[in-house]
Design a protein around this motif. Structure first.
Motif, PDB file in Angstrom:
ATOM      1  N   GLY A  49       1.364   5.532  -2.139  1.00  0.00           N
ATOM      2  CA  GLY A  49       1.989   4.212  -2.149  1.00  0.00           C
ATOM      3  C   GLY A  49       2.526   3.877  -3.542  1.00  0.00           C
ATOM      4  N   LEU A  96       1.671   1.483  -5.810  1.00  0.00           N
ATOM      5  CA  LEU A  96       0.616   1.341  -6.818  1.00  0.00           C
ATOM      6  C   LEU A  96      -0.214   2.623  -6.920  1.00  0.00           C
ATOM      7  N   GLY A  97      -0.482   3.247  -5.775  1.00  0.00           N
ATOM      8  CA  GLY A  97      -1.320   4.454  -5.757  1.00  0.00           C
ATOM      9  C   GLY A  97      -0.758   5.554  -6.655  1.00  0.00           C
ATOM     10  N   ASP A 155      -4.073  10.109   0.867  1.00  0.00           N
ATOM     11  CA  ASP A 155      -3.320   9.115   1.627  1.00  0.00           C
ATOM     12  C   ASP A 155      -3.651   9.302   3.103  1.00  0.00           C
ATOM     13  N   ARG A 156      -2.864   8.686   3.961  1.00  0.00           N
ATOM     14  CA  ARG A 156      -3.204   8.639   5.385  1.00  0.00           C
ATOM     15  C   ARG A 156      -3.472  10.024   5.980  1.00  0.00           C
ATOM     16  N   ASP A 194      -7.534   8.870   7.181  1.00  0.00           N
ATOM     17  CA  ASP A 194      -7.138   7.576   7.743  1.00  0.00           C
ATOM     18  C   ASP A 194      -8.322   6.643   7.506  1.00  0.00           C
ATOM     19  N   THR A 248      -9.146   3.941   8.581  1.00  0.00           N
ATOM     20  CA  THR A 248      -9.709   3.213   9.723  1.00  0.00           C
ATOM     21  C   THR A 248     -10.719   4.071  10.510  1.00  0.00           C
ATOM     22  N   ALA A 263      -4.632   1.554  -0.603  1.00  0.00           N
ATOM     23  CA  ALA A 263      -4.060   1.635   0.748  1.00  0.00           C
ATOM     24  C   ALA A 263      -4.109   0.250   1.381  1.00  0.00           C
ATOM     25  N   ALA A 264      -3.074  -0.086   2.118  1.00  0.00           N
ATOM     26  CA  ALA A 264      -3.054  -1.407   2.758  1.00  0.00           C
ATOM     27  C   ALA A 264      -1.992  -1.442   3.845  1.00  0.00           C
ATOM     28  N   ILE A 305      -6.825  -2.350   8.944  1.00  0.00           N
ATOM     29  CA  ILE A 305      -6.616  -1.662   7.653  1.00  0.00           C
ATOM     30  C   ILE A 305      -7.060  -2.536   6.474  1.00  0.00           C
ATOM     31  N   TYR A 348      -7.595  -4.162  -4.101  1.00  0.00           N
ATOM     32  CA  TYR A 348      -6.543  -5.114  -4.450  1.00  0.00           C
ATOM     33  C   TYR A 348      -6.343  -6.148  -3.352  1.00  0.00           C
ATOM     34  N   LYS A 370      -5.942  -9.913   4.492  1.00  0.00           N
ATOM     35  CA  LYS A 370      -6.314  -9.563   3.118  1.00  0.00           C
ATOM     36  C   LYS A 370      -7.523 -10.403   2.675  1.00  0.00           C
ATOM     37  N   ARG A 424       3.625  -9.623  -6.134  1.00  0.00           N
ATOM     38  CA  ARG A 424       5.007  -9.121  -6.263  1.00  0.00           C
ATOM     39  C   ARG A 424       5.131  -7.823  -7.043  1.00  0.00           C
ATOM     40  N   ALA A 478       6.600   3.875   3.666  1.00  0.00           N
ATOM     41  CA  ALA A 478       7.075   3.292   2.395  1.00  0.00           C
ATOM     42  C   ALA A 478       8.400   2.558   2.579  1.00  0.00           C
TER      43      ALA A 478
HETATM   44  N1  LIG Z   1       3.576  -4.816  -2.846  1.00  0.00           N
HETATM   45  C1  LIG Z   1       3.303  -6.049  -3.248  1.00  0.00           C
HETATM   46  O1  LIG Z   1       4.199  -6.820  -3.609  1.00  0.00           O
HETATM   47  C2  LIG Z   1       1.862  -6.520  -3.314  1.00  0.00           C
HETATM   48  C3  LIG Z   1       1.589  -7.841  -3.671  1.00  0.00           C
HETATM   49  C4  LIG Z   1       0.253  -8.267  -3.758  1.00  0.00           C
HETATM   50  C5  LIG Z   1      -0.776  -7.365  -3.478  1.00  0.00           C
HETATM   51  N2  LIG Z   1      -0.484  -6.093  -3.094  1.00  0.00           N
HETATM   52  C6  LIG Z   1      -1.596  -5.189  -2.787  1.00  0.00           C
HETATM   53  O2  LIG Z   1      -1.562  -4.105  -3.706  1.00  0.00           O
HETATM   54  C7  LIG Z   1      -2.047  -2.912  -3.070  1.00  0.00           C
HETATM   55  C8  LIG Z   1      -1.029  -1.786  -3.231  1.00  0.00           C
HETATM   56  O3  LIG Z   1       0.177  -2.185  -2.577  1.00  0.00           O
HETATM   57  P1  LIG Z   1       1.478  -1.250  -2.538  1.00  0.00           P
HETATM   58  O4  LIG Z   1       2.662  -2.146  -2.486  1.00  0.00           O
HETATM   59  O5  LIG Z   1       1.379  -0.181  -3.573  1.00  0.00           O
HETATM   60  O6  LIG Z   1       1.316  -0.573  -1.081  1.00  0.00           O
HETATM   61  P2  LIG Z   1       2.245   0.516  -0.383  1.00  0.00           P
HETATM   62  O7  LIG Z   1       3.308   1.021  -1.297  1.00  0.00           O
HETATM   63  O8  LIG Z   1       2.640  -0.052   0.948  1.00  0.00           O
HETATM   64  O9  LIG Z   1       1.228   1.708  -0.156  1.00  0.00           O
HETATM   65  C9  LIG Z   1       0.170   1.603   0.732  1.00  0.00           C
HETATM   66  C10 LIG Z   1      -0.305   3.008   1.040  1.00  0.00           C
HETATM   67  O10 LIG Z   1      -1.399   2.887   1.945  1.00  0.00           O
HETATM   68  C11 LIG Z   1      -1.267   3.917   2.922  1.00  0.00           C
HETATM   69  N3  LIG Z   1      -1.965   3.564   4.143  1.00  0.00           N
HETATM   70  C12 LIG Z   1      -1.636   2.593   5.038  1.00  0.00           C
HETATM   71  N4  LIG Z   1      -2.497   2.615   6.070  1.00  0.00           N
HETATM   72  C13 LIG Z   1      -3.388   3.614   5.826  1.00  0.00           C
HETATM   73  C14 LIG Z   1      -4.513   4.131   6.530  1.00  0.00           C
HETATM   74  N5  LIG Z   1      -4.893   3.653   7.725  1.00  0.00           N
HETATM   75  N6  LIG Z   1      -5.200   5.153   5.973  1.00  0.00           N
HETATM   76  C15 LIG Z   1      -4.835   5.673   4.787  1.00  0.00           C
HETATM   77  N7  LIG Z   1      -3.766   5.226   4.069  1.00  0.00           N
HETATM   78  C16 LIG Z   1      -3.051   4.214   4.591  1.00  0.00           C
HETATM   79  C17 LIG Z   1       0.243   3.994   3.154  1.00  0.00           C
HETATM   80  O11 LIG Z   1       0.581   5.189   3.796  1.00  0.00           O
HETATM   81  P3  LIG Z   1       1.863   5.215   4.798  1.00  0.00           P
HETATM   82  O12 LIG Z   1       3.081   5.064   3.932  1.00  0.00           O
HETATM   83  O13 LIG Z   1       1.749   6.531   5.466  1.00  0.00           O
HETATM   84  O14 LIG Z   1       1.698   4.040   5.727  1.00  0.00           O
HETATM   85  C18 LIG Z   1       0.762   3.868   1.729  1.00  0.00           C
HETATM   86  O15 LIG Z   1       0.861   5.127   1.093  1.00  0.00           O
HETATM   87  C19 LIG Z   1      -2.338  -3.314  -1.626  1.00  0.00           C
HETATM   88  O16 LIG Z   1      -3.689  -3.685  -1.491  1.00  0.00           O
HETATM   89  C20 LIG Z   1      -1.477  -4.542  -1.425  1.00  0.00           C
HETATM   90  O17 LIG Z   1      -1.947  -5.386  -0.393  1.00  0.00           O
HETATM   91  C21 LIG Z   1       0.809  -5.654  -3.010  1.00  0.00           C
END
Ligand SMILES: NC(=O)c1ccc[n+]([C@@H]2O[C@H](COP(=O)([O-])OP(=O)(O)OC[C@H]3O[C@@H](n4cnc5c(N)ncnc54)[C@H](OP(=O)(O)O)[C@@H]3O)[C@@H](O)[C@H]2O)c1
Length: 312
Positions: free
Chosen positions: A10, A12-13, A31-32, A36, A38, A59-60, A78, A100, A130, A181, A192
């Protein structure tokens, strides 16, 4: 230190994996396809076999509008149930658990912003999922851990949870990091999607004029800065608890886009509009700046954005 990063493909990851591997840690990124989150049995089995010192969950389920219309159950699986299992697995192997959450757990009517001590009041299904993830970590934390946090008072009913049976050694040390954000290099997982900055750059090259919402004030946060802040928090041994970590300053979507175009020297006419010009299924907070009251703010979002843009 052996660090397991979940959601490693992801946005952040990926930044976390780089940050920890460049600073001498042993990084295992899943990653997934690797796990997984879940799948409860597999989570416990694989984490037990790996036995990391730290587990960071990036992951989220993040599709805010789809969670509102069709994926509510999946979002809770999730963002809440799986988080609880990861926390449980962390406690069992004695690992620190970093997770997070989001500014969206707040109602959004506090113009000056929200501190770590403010009571959440999530409005959308995504935000509720969340928040329930937060609640489950706080329900599971070790009683002997140093934490000044009370379980947040909620205005929403949260299902009561059975406590995980703990032996003496099974105590959860956690960092619950709320952020907002995120921007940076997009994730490379199957689900993604491009972040706001990348979408604006694409639109800016295609269009001469754009309408942007001049509401919903929050803090853009660069994943590279957040990854560094996460490492520093973990290495500091600071007390367990909730930490707000964002870049300093806040803006509306219109103000953010204006800065992106200014820094990228793209000549686009921007029209500020109200949020109701673009109706979306899920409600968004109007003001959700996170006040970082326990640690200093990260550098300004404008400075971080300028740095990201030169990497493109
Ligand atoms: N993005 C924002 O603006 C924002 C804002 C506030 C807080 N956050 C929090 O910050 C954290 C990181 O966010 P991000 O934007 O980096 O997220 P992201 O880019 O959407 O990445 C999430 C990752 O989690 C993986 N994932 C989803 N479901 C899964 C499962 N069941 N098992 C294993 N992996 C799984 C996804 O894989 P797939 O691609 O295969 O689904 C993806 O690689 C999260 O907790 C998010 O809620 C984000």
């Amino acid at each position: 230190m052996r660090i397991l990063i979940l959601g490693a493909r992801g946005m952040l990851g990926q930044a976390l994996a780089l940050e920890f591997s460049h600073t001498g840690h042993e990084v295992i990124g899943w990653d997934r396809a690797d796990l997984d989150i879940t799948d409860r049995e597999l989570v416990l089995e694989k984490i037990n076999a790996l036995s990391p010192r730290v587990i960071i969950n990036a992951a989220a389920y993040n599709n805010i509008d789809k969670a509102e219309t069709e994926d509510g159950k999946l979002a809770f699986q999730i963002n809440a149930e799986a988080v609880w299992r990861l926390a449980e697995a962390s406690a069992r192997v004695g690992a620190l658990f970093a997770h997070y959450s989001t500014d969206y757990v707040f109602h959004g009517d506090k113009v000056e912003g929200y501190s770590e001590a403010d009571a959440p009041d999530p409005q959308s299904v995504y935000a509720k999922s969340k928040f329930e993830g937060e609640h489950r970590i706080l329900s599971l934390r070790g009683e002997n851990e140093v934490s000044d946090e009370a379980i947040p008072k909620q205005k929403h009913e949260i299902a009561s949870l059975p406590m995980v049976a703990r032996n003496d050694g099974e105590i959860l040390k956690y960092y619950l990091i709320r952020t907002s954000r995120l921007f940076g290099t997009a994730g490379i997982g199957d689900g993604a999607k491009k972040g706001f900055v990348d979408v604006m750059l694409k639109l800016g090259r295609e269009k001469k004029e754009l309408d942007l919402v001049d509401e919903e004030v929050s803090s853009p946060t660069y994943v590279v800065d957040l990854a560094r802040a996460t490492r520093e928090l973990i290495e500091s041994g600071a007390p367990a608890g909730i930490y707000h970590r964002t870049n300093a300053g806040a803006c509306t979507w219109y103000e953010w886009a204006k800065k992106i175009f200014e820094l990228s020297k793209l000549n686009v006419k921007l029209n500020p509009v109200l949020a109701d010009k673009f109706p979306r299924p899920a409600p968004r907070p109007k003001f959700s700046k996170l006040l970082n009251t326990k640690l200093p703010f990260l550098r300004s979002w404008e400075e971080a954005l300028a740095e990201y843009l030169v990497t493109l």
